[in-house]
Motif scaffolding. Structure first.
Motif, PDB file in Angstrom:
ATOM      1  N   HIS A  55       0.865  -1.179   0.000  1.00 19.22           N
ATOM      2  CA  HIS A  55       0.000   0.000   0.000  1.00 19.22           C
ATOM      3  C   HIS A  55       0.901   1.228   0.000  1.00 19.22           C
ATOM      4  O   HIS A  55       2.116   1.108   0.176  1.00 19.22           O
ATOM      5  N   ASP A  59       5.943   4.791   4.634  1.00 16.37           N
ATOM      6  CA  ASP A  59       7.033   3.878   5.017  1.00 16.37           C
ATOM      7  C   ASP A  59       7.137   2.681   4.078  1.00 16.37           C
ATOM      8  O   ASP A  59       8.092   1.912   4.149  1.00 16.37           O
ATOM      9  N   HIS A  60       6.155   2.526   3.173  1.00 21.35           N
ATOM     10  CA  HIS A  60       6.166   1.405   2.234  1.00 21.35           C
ATOM     11  C   HIS A  60       6.452   1.848   0.802  1.00 21.35           C
ATOM     12  O   HIS A  60       6.524   1.032  -0.103  1.00 21.35           O
ATOM     13  N   ASP A 249       0.521  -4.416   5.953  1.00 21.85           N
ATOM     14  CA  ASP A 249       0.048  -4.140   7.287  1.00 21.85           C
ATOM     15  C   ASP A 249      -1.403  -4.614   7.339  1.00 21.85           C
ATOM     16  O   ASP A 249      -2.125  -4.425   6.359  1.00 21.85           O
ATOM     17  N   HIS A 289      -3.088  -2.667  12.964  1.00 25.44           N
ATOM     18  CA  HIS A 289      -1.861  -3.454  12.804  1.00 25.44           C
ATOM     19  C   HIS A 289      -1.960  -4.754  13.598  1.00 25.44           C
ATOM     20  O   HIS A 289      -2.824  -4.900  14.457  1.00 25.44           O
ATOM     21  N   HIS A 311       8.703  -4.967  10.881  1.00 25.60           N
ATOM     22  CA  HIS A 311       7.890  -3.764  11.014  1.00 25.60           C
ATOM     23  C   HIS A 311       7.576  -3.473  12.486  1.00 25.60           C
ATOM     24  O   HIS A 311       6.507  -2.951  12.807  1.00 25.60           O
TER      25      HIS A 311
HETATM   26 ZN   LIG Z   1       3.492   0.235   7.656  1.00 25.34          ZN
END
Ligand SMILES: [Zn+2]
Ligand SMILES: [Zn+2]
Length: 341
Positions: A55, A59-60, A249, A289, A311
Motif C-alpha cells: 500500500h 514507510d512502504h 500491514d 496493525h 515492522h
Molecule cells: Zn506500515
C-alpha cells in the motif's frame, strides 16, 4: 536441492518495510514493498524487474524516488503492482519532477503499473521516460484469481487485506524441481527425448494419474506409444519449490486472518508484521496493525515452517529481542504466562 529464492529484509526488523528477494541462478530480483531502500546497492536495485507494493503509506513507498533516480538513463522496464489507487500514486510521484529534457536520453525507462481492486480485477497503465512519464492506459482485466505474475521458474500471488485502506499481501512460489533418473528410464526401456518435457510439465501442472503421455525418441518416431502418468512417475524425482510469504500491514480481523492463513499456507518462510507488543493489543487495533502474538499465531495456523517478524514499531527501540520472543512463543503454541514459568 538449493533453494532458488533468497529473501532478506533491507532494513532489518525495525526499519521501513522492504524485502529483497534474490534469485540464485539469474541476475534478477524481486522486491516486496518500497520503503527506504538506501541500504540497497545500485547494482542490486538495477537487478529489479518486479516490485510489489502492499500500500502507499509513506514507510512502504518512499523508496520509489531512489529507484527512479538510479534507473533514469538506463534501458529498463520495471513492473510495479499495488492496490487500487496505485496508478494515481505513481503518476503523482513521477509528476513531482520536470522532464523537459527527456528527448536527450538514448534509452527509455518504462514503469508498467498494475493495481488490484477488492474483486481482484486489475487496471494497468504505462509510464515512459520518453513520454515525460505521462499516464498511458493499457487496459483492465477481469478477476486474476490472486495470481499477479507467473513464469516458468516462479509465480507471485496476492490477497487483499483491510488496513483501513486496501493493502496487499504476497506469496512468491518457486516451481517444483522435477528431475529425470536416466537409469530408471533405461530399466523401463524408455528412450530420452522431447517427451520428457511433456512429462515434467504434466507433473508440475498436477495432471491426474491416468493422464496419458506420448513417448518416443522424436515426436515423429514410428514406435510412439502412450503410458499413464502414474506409471511414469517412478522415473522422476520431484522436489517441491520454496514458498515465501510477505504480510504487512493488517488489522487483526477474522477476514484478514482467513486471507493471511490461506495465502501463507505451508510457506517455508513467512515474513509478517508484528508492529505492536502483546501488551499493546488495544493500540494495535486502533492503528489497524498486528501484534507479536497475532503474528506468531497466524504463522502457526498457516503451518509456516519459519516465521520472520518485522515492522516493529520504533516505540520498542532496543526491545527487539522481547518482541521476537513474543512472536516465537505464539508460533510454538505456548501461552506467554506459561512460557515464563
Ligand atoms: Zn506500515
Ligand atoms: Zn500502513
Amino acid at each position: 536441492m538449493r533453494p532458488l529464492l533468497h529473501p532478506s529484509l533491507v532494513n532489518g526488523r525495525s526499519g521501513d518495510p522492504a524485502l529483497y528477494v534474490e534469485t540464485l541462478f539469474e541476475k534478477r530480483a524481486v522486491l516486496f514493498d518500497l520503503g527506504d531502500i538506501s541500504n540497497l546497492s545500485p547494482r542490486k536495485i538495477q537487478r529489479l524487474e518486479h516490485v510489489f507494493v502492499s500500500h502507499a503509506h509513506i514507510d512502504h513507498f518512499i523508496g520509489f524516488d531512489r529507484l527512479l533516480r538510479l534507473l533514469v538513463g538506463r534501458e529498463k522496464t520495471i513492473k510495479l503492482y499495488g492496490p487500487k489507487g496505485f496508478i494515481e500514486h505513481v503518476h503523482h510521484k513521477l509528476q513531482g519532477y520536470r522532464w523537459n529534457l527527456v528527448d536527450r536520453y538514448v534509452s527509455d525507462l518504462v514503469f508498467v503499473v498494475t493495481e488490484i481492486d477488492s474483486f481482484f480485477t486489475t487496471d494497468t497503465a504505462r509510464f515512459r521516460l520518453k513520454n515525460a512519464f505521462s499516464t498511458e492506459a493499457i487496459g483492465s482485466s477481469s478477476s486474476i484469481e490472486g495470481v499477479l505474475h507467473s513464469e516458468p521458474t516462479f509465480r507471485v500471488s496476492t490477497t487483499i487485506l483491510e488496513h483501513r485502506t486496501l493493502c496487499l499481501a504476497f506469496a512468491i512460489e518457486e516451481a517444483a524441481h522435477v528431475n529425470v533418473w536416466k537409469t530408471r528410464l533405461t530399466e523401463m526401456g524408455l528412450p530420452v527425448g522431447p517427451w520428457l518435457h511433456e512429462l515434467k510439465r504434466a507433473v508440475i501442472e498436477n495432471r491426474p494419474g491416468d493422464h496419458l503421455i506420448r513417448i518416443g525418441a522424436r515426436p515423429t518416431s514410428p514406435d510412439m506409444r502412450e503410458l499413464p502418468l502414474d506409471i511414469l512417475r517412478s522415473v522422476l524425482t520431484v522436489t517441491p519449490g520454496q514458498k515465501v510469504a510477505y504480510v504487512t500491514d493488517a488489522a487483526d480481523t477474522l477476514a484478514n486472518r482467513e486471507a493471511i492463513i490461506r495465502l501463507a499456507q505451508n510457506a517455508d518462510l513467512l515474513f509478517i508484521e508484528a508492529a505492536f507488543a502483546q501488551a499493546d493489543t488495544a493500540l494495535a487495533a486502533e492503528r489497524a496493525h498486528l501484534t507479536t502474538a497475532a503474528a506468531g499465531s497466524l504463522a502457526r495456523e498457516a503451518r509456516a515452517r519459519r516465521v520472520e517478524p518485522f515492522h516493529f514499531s520504533p516505540r520498542y527501540s532496543g526491545q527487539e529481542a522481547c518482541l521476537l520472543d513474543e512472536v516465537m512463543t505464539a508460533f510454538a503454541g505456548r501461552d506467554a504466562e506459561g512460557a515464563g514459568s
